[in-house]
Design a protein around this motif. Structure first.
Motif, PDB file in Angstrom:
ATOM      1  N   ILE A 105       0.829  -1.212   0.000  1.00 54.93           N
ATOM      2  CA  ILE A 105       0.000   0.000   0.000  1.00 54.93           C
ATOM      3  C   ILE A 105       0.864   1.262   0.000  1.00 54.93           C
ATOM      4  N   VAL A 106       2.056   1.192   0.586  1.00 53.99           N
ATOM      5  CA  VAL A 106       2.977   2.336   0.540  1.00 53.99           C
ATOM      6  C   VAL A 106       3.265   2.722  -0.911  1.00 53.99           C
ATOM      7  N   GLY A 107       3.485   1.713  -1.753  1.00 51.04           N
ATOM      8  CA  GLY A 107       3.715   1.974  -3.171  1.00 51.04           C
ATOM      9  C   GLY A 107       2.488   2.542  -3.849  1.00 51.04           C
ATOM     10  N   TYR A 108       1.298   2.033  -3.484  1.00 53.91           N
ATOM     11  CA  TYR A 108       0.066   2.577  -4.043  1.00 53.91           C
ATOM     12  C   TYR A 108      -0.037   4.082  -3.777  1.00 53.91           C
ATOM     13  N   LEU A 109       0.217   4.466  -2.528  1.00 53.46           N
ATOM     14  CA  LEU A 109       0.100   5.879  -2.149  1.00 53.46           C
ATOM     15  C   LEU A 109       1.135   6.731  -2.873  1.00 53.46           C
ATOM     16  N   PHE A 110       2.339   6.217  -3.006  1.00 56.06           N
ATOM     17  CA  PHE A 110       3.397   6.959  -3.698  1.00 56.06           C
ATOM     18  C   PHE A 110       2.997   7.267  -5.133  1.00 56.06           C
ATOM     19  N   TYR A 111       2.531   6.255  -5.846  1.00 54.52           N
ATOM     20  CA  TYR A 111       2.168   6.458  -7.251  1.00 54.52           C
ATOM     21  C   TYR A 111       0.876   7.258  -7.388  1.00 54.52           C
ATOM     22  N   MET A 112      -0.049   7.120  -6.427  1.00 50.41           N
ATOM     23  CA  MET A 112      -1.272   7.903  -6.515  1.00 50.41           C
ATOM     24  C   MET A 112      -0.978   9.402  -6.423  1.00 50.41           C
ATOM     25  N   PHE A 113      -0.177   9.808  -5.415  1.00 46.37           N
ATOM     26  CA  PHE A 113       0.127  11.224  -5.257  1.00 46.37           C
ATOM     27  C   PHE A 113       0.991  11.734  -6.417  1.00 46.37           C
ATOM     28  N   GLY A 114       1.939  10.905  -6.858  1.00 48.13           N
ATOM     29  CA  GLY A 114       2.761  11.316  -7.997  1.00 48.13           C
ATOM     30  C   GLY A 114       1.935  11.517  -9.248  1.00 48.13           C
ATOM     31  N   ALA A 115       1.016  10.584  -9.506  1.00 49.78           N
ATOM     32  CA  ALA A 115       0.161  10.692 -10.691  1.00 49.78           C
ATOM     33  C   ALA A 115      -0.788  11.869 -10.578  1.00 49.78           C
ATOM     34  N   ALA A 116      -1.363  12.084  -9.393  1.00 52.33           N
ATOM     35  CA  ALA A 116      -2.332  13.171  -9.212  1.00 52.33           C
ATOM     36  C   ALA A 116      -1.699  14.529  -9.519  1.00 52.33           C
ATOM     37  N   PHE A 117      -0.514  14.779  -8.980  1.00 53.36           N
ATOM     38  CA  PHE A 117       0.145  16.059  -9.236  1.00 53.36           C
ATOM     39  C   PHE A 117       0.649  16.145 -10.674  1.00 53.36           C
ATOM     40  N   GLY A 118       1.094  15.003 -11.224  1.00 51.56           N
ATOM     41  CA  GLY A 118       1.554  15.002 -12.616  1.00 51.56           C
ATOM     42  C   GLY A 118       0.427  15.237 -13.600  1.00 51.56           C
ATOM     43  N   ILE A 119      -0.721  14.597 -13.352  1.00 51.50           N
ATOM     44  CA  ILE A 119      -1.889  14.779 -14.220  1.00 51.50           C
ATOM     45  C   ILE A 119      -2.358  16.227 -14.185  1.00 51.50           C
ATOM     46  N   THR A 120      -2.373  16.797 -12.985  1.00 51.44           N
ATOM     47  CA  THR A 120      -2.795  18.192 -12.851  1.00 51.44           C
ATOM     48  C   THR A 120      -1.920  19.121 -13.679  1.00 51.44           C
ATOM     49  N   ALA A 121      -0.601  18.921 -13.574  1.00 50.41           N
ATOM     50  CA  ALA A 121       0.334  19.758 -14.338  1.00 50.41           C
ATOM     51  C   ALA A 121       0.178  19.528 -15.835  1.00 50.41           C
ATOM     52  N   PHE A 122      -0.054  18.272 -16.216  1.00 54.89           N
ATOM     53  CA  PHE A 122      -0.169  17.940 -17.642  1.00 54.89           C
ATOM     54  C   PHE A 122      -1.390  18.597 -18.264  1.00 54.89           C
ATOM     55  N   PHE A 123      -2.519  18.557 -17.556  1.00 57.73           N
ATOM     56  CA  PHE A 123      -3.730  19.187 -18.071  1.00 57.73           C
ATOM     57  C   PHE A 123      -3.543  20.697 -18.228  1.00 57.73           C
ATOM     58  N   LYS A 124      -2.739  21.291 -17.369  1.00 56.66           N
ATOM     59  CA  LYS A 124      -2.541  22.733 -17.418  1.00 56.66           C
ATOM     60  C   LYS A 124      -1.626  23.160 -18.553  1.00 56.66           C
ATOM     61  N   THR A 125      -0.738  22.282 -18.980  1.00 60.43           N
ATOM     62  CA  THR A 125       0.274  22.675 -19.969  1.00 60.43           C
ATOM     63  C   THR A 125       0.017  22.129 -21.376  1.00 60.43           C
ATOM     64  N   GLN A 126      -0.798  21.084 -21.495  1.00 61.12           N
ATOM     65  CA  GLN A 126      -1.017  20.463 -22.796  1.00 61.12           C
ATOM     66  C   GLN A 126      -2.468  20.648 -23.244  1.00 61.12           C
ATOM     67  N   PRO A 127      -2.699  21.246 -24.417  1.00 64.84           N
ATOM     68  CA  PRO A 127      -4.074  21.478 -24.878  1.00 64.84           C
ATOM     69  C   PRO A 127      -4.827  20.196 -25.221  1.00 64.84           C
ATOM     70  N   HIS A 128      -4.089  19.145 -25.574  1.00 60.71           N
ATOM     71  CA  HIS A 128      -4.736  17.879 -25.954  1.00 60.71           C
ATOM     72  C   HIS A 128      -4.373  16.784 -24.958  1.00 60.71           C
ATOM     73  N   ALA A 129      -4.327  17.129 -23.678  1.00 59.60           N
ATOM     74  CA  ALA A 129      -3.890  16.189 -22.649  1.00 59.60           C
ATOM     75  C   ALA A 129      -4.777  14.949 -22.596  1.00 59.60           C
ATOM     76  N   ALA A 130      -6.103  15.144 -22.657  1.00 64.35           N
ATOM     77  CA  ALA A 130      -7.016  14.013 -22.546  1.00 64.35           C
ATOM     78  C   ALA A 130      -6.801  13.000 -23.669  1.00 64.35           C
ATOM     79  N   GLN A 131      -6.623  13.515 -24.896  1.00 56.72           N
ATOM     80  CA  GLN A 131      -6.406  12.607 -26.034  1.00 56.72           C
ATOM     81  C   GLN A 131      -5.080  11.858 -25.926  1.00 56.72           C
ATOM     82  N   ILE A 132      -4.046  12.565 -25.478  1.00 49.96           N
ATOM     83  CA  ILE A 132      -2.730  11.936 -25.342  1.00 49.96           C
ATOM     84  C   ILE A 132      -2.772  10.820 -24.312  1.00 49.96           C
ATOM     85  N   LEU A 133      -3.391  11.094 -23.156  1.00 45.16           N
ATOM     86  CA  LEU A 133      -3.457  10.094 -22.107  1.00 45.16           C
ATOM     87  C   LEU A 133      -4.391   8.942 -22.479  1.00 45.16           C
ATOM     88  N   SER A 134      -5.422   9.234 -23.267  1.00 45.05           N
ATOM     89  CA  SER A 134      -6.297   8.158 -23.743  1.00 45.05           C
ATOM     90  C   SER A 134      -5.536   7.200 -24.655  1.00 45.05           C
TER      91      SER A 134
END
Length: 211
Positions: free
Chosen positions: A48-77
């Motif tokens: 579960i320690v690993g789960y939490l590490f990747y969850m917080f890393g992904a959450a902050f990374g996704i937030t930054a990605f949506f802010k900087t990339q106009p087609h973030a949703a399509q890229i991640l899809s």
């Protein structure tokens, strides 16, 4: 407030992923079968320690990605389509193996080492990063704002499902392994259903990326 249709869809996909065999599940099961339920649950605590590490890393990374990339949703899809397709193929490919088919017996370890090895197994599992980075964005509505909060909500829900399934594996894997050893057809059916569902999800994500 989360859209109910998106929430239900996420619960279905998350439940499917939570029962998809991976390094963490195999480690927890092997410890439970070899050393008992308590060892399996202790190992899960580390995982579960690993789960939490990747969850917080992904959450902050996704937030930054949506802010900087106009087609973030399509890229991640597109990334999600590739990864889900890979998971689907591995589920149905010839020669696939269930994690309950444990043949190797691990040496007995003390509680602290079980926890540490569980955390190490989870942190060194890049599949977790891919799951969080490619799955969560499919259910985030950036038009509502609060991308970080949405990411943490879905990420926390995913961790709960993963932990719940793995806890069940830790508690009942010994008896399940003995039962399924007498019912190999059930293992094959489960793998085929899981593989087809994941491949279908991969196709849907690919269509979202193209759209």
């Amino acid at each position: 407030m989360q859209d109910l249709s998106s929430l239900y869809a996420f619960l279905v996909v998350g439940s499917l992923l939570s029962i998809t065999p991976g390094p963490n599940m195999i480690y927890v099961i092997s410890r439970s079968i070899t050393q008992g339920r308590r060892a399996g649950l202790t190992s899960l605590g580390g995982v579960i320690v690993g789960y939490l590490f990747y969850m917080f890393g992904a959450a902050f990374g996704i937030t930054a990605f949506f802010k900087t990339q106009p087609h973030a949703a399509q890229i991640l899809s597109a990334c999600g389509a590739v990864y889900m397709g890979w998971l689907g193929w591995n589920a149905i490919r010839p020669g696939g193996r269930s994690p309950l088919e444990i043949r190797d017996h691990l040496p007995r370890e003390h509680t602290g080492k079980l926890f540490a090895m569980g955390a190490t197994t989870s942190l060194l599992n890049p599949k977790l990063a891919l799951i969080f980075l490619t799955l969560l964005p499919q259910f985030i509505d950036e038009t509502q704002g609060e991308v970080l909060q949405q990411s943490l909500f879905y990420g926390g829900l995913l961790i709960f499902m993963f932990a719940f399934v793995n806890a069940g594996m830790a508690l009942f894997s010994g008896s399940m392994a003995a039962f399924l050893a007498r019912k190999p057809g059930w293992l094959l059916t489960q793998r085929v259903v899981m593989g087809v569902t994941l491949l279908t999800l991969s196709a849907e994500m690919a269509l979202q990326a193209l759209g």
